[in-house]
Design an enzyme around this catalytic site. Structure first.
Site, PDB file in Angstrom:
ATOM      1  N   THR A 100       0.941  -1.317   0.106  1.00  8.94           N
ATOM      2  CA  THR A 100       0.387   0.029  -0.183  1.00  8.94           C
ATOM      3  C   THR A 100       0.442   1.180  -0.119  1.00  8.94           C
ATOM      4  OG1 THR A 100       0.180   0.685   2.186  1.00  8.94           O
ATOM      5  CG2 THR A 100      -2.050  -1.405   1.108  1.00  8.94           C
ATOM      6  N   GLY A 102       1.173   2.889   2.415  1.00  9.82           N
ATOM      7  CA  GLY A 102       1.962   3.624   3.662  1.00  9.82           C
ATOM      8  C   GLY A 102       2.607   2.689   3.961  1.00  9.82           C
ATOM      9  N   CYS A 103       3.175   1.460   3.540  1.00  7.34           N
ATOM     10  CA  CYS A 103       3.403   0.877   4.011  1.00  7.34           C
ATOM     11  C   CYS A 103       4.809   0.058   3.291  1.00  7.34           C
ATOM     12  CB  CYS A 103       2.755  -0.947   3.910  1.00  7.34           C
ATOM     13  SG  CYS A 103       3.442  -2.358   4.921  1.00  7.34           S
ATOM     14  N   GLY A 104       5.581  -0.260   3.694  1.00  3.48           N
ATOM     15  CA  GLY A 104       7.142  -0.572   2.303  1.00  3.48           C
ATOM     16  C   GLY A 104       7.236  -2.353   2.704  1.00  3.48           C
ATOM     17  N   CYS A 106       4.128  -4.700   3.112  1.00  6.61           N
ATOM     18  CA  CYS A 106       3.566  -5.522   2.541  1.00  6.61           C
ATOM     19  C   CYS A 106       4.261  -6.575   1.922  1.00  6.61           C
ATOM     20  CB  CYS A 106       2.056  -4.825   2.408  1.00  6.61           C
ATOM     21  SG  CYS A 106       1.952  -4.018   3.811  1.00  6.61           S
TER      22      CYS A 106
END
Length: 250
Positions: A100, A102-104, A106
């Site tokens: 996503t 916002g996430c590095g 996932c």
């Protein structure tokens, strides 16, 4: 209309446009590797920076070609052509799910891969906080997309000495950093400082170390693991309060 076209973004009721976010696929040698939700700008920089910061390649010389393909409103793919040996090594820690904005981390193939082995940096002198503050201030004036959309985007800049080499923006903080790192690598100039408007978790430290950047400056307090990794890998790590007061953690 191409989703790379600035007119593609949807205006809100007041007439302002919202920051764009679309699926971006990074492929290696034509093979799907990772999918991100990102701002569709500077995608060649993004793909190169991602490959460098994730230790898929060690330099721009490992990238033989970069090809961008649009797939209508479904998104965009960016293919990097690299040596087969690097390609097969990368597949061992392939991201299996969508990352996503916002996430590095996932979808990494295993938890162990989230903390990959790093080669420590050679110790480098830390820049003066006044210099870092000046870079933060200069970066703000170069955030063109943030000005267009009135906020909602992270920014990252790569610097050499007291000069900003490139500023890149994205709705995702990891994406912005990868774009900036990619722009720095593609410029051919040495990068000794990367600054970002985001908070700092361990993955940003890993990206800076993998890209062989000596100093990382962030906008907010880092996590305990980020500080531990910075200390273990000889990365100068600073956090600041909007660019004016600084804490050095390593």
């Amino acid at each position: 209309m191409s989703i790379l076209d600035p007119e593609w973004q949807t205006p809100i009721a007041e007439g302002r446009k919202l920051p764009p976010e679309v699926p971006i696929a990074v492929t290696l040698n034509g093979e799907g590797f990772a999918v991100f939700m990102a701002t569709p700008r500077d995608l060649e920089d993004f793909a190169v920076g991602f490959a460098i910061s994730e230790s898929i390649v060690s330099s721009i010389n490992d990238v033989h070609s970069i090809n961008l393909n649009e797939h209508g409103e479904e998104g965009i793919s960016v293919n990097l052509d690299i040596d087969d040996e690097l390609f097969f090594t990368a597949l061992k820690r392939k991201r299996l799910l969508t990352g996503t904005s916002g996430c590095g981390l996932c979808g990494l193939d295993s938890i162990r891969a989230a903390l990959r082995a790093l080669t420590p940096l050679a110790q480098q002198p830390a820049p003066k906080t006044a210099s870092i503050g000046a870079m933060f201030e200069a970066m703000q004036s170069k955030q063109k997309l943030n000005g267009i959309y009135g906020g909602g985007l992270h920014a990252a800049a790569v610097c050499c000495g007291d000069n900003i080499l490139a500023v890149r923006e994205d709705i995702g903080r990891h994406n912005a950093m990868d774009k900036a790192l990619g722009a720095g690598v593609r410029s051919g100039e040495p990068v000794d400082l990367v600054i970002t408007t985001s908070r700092c978790s361990s993955d940003l430290v890993q990206k800076a170390v993998s890209a062989r950047v000596g100093t990382l400056a962030v906008m907010a307090t880092p996590s305990d693991l980020a500080v531990k990794l910075a200390q273990e890998n000889c990365l100068n790590l600073f956090s600041c309060n909007r660019g004016y007061s600084f804490t050095r953690y390593s």
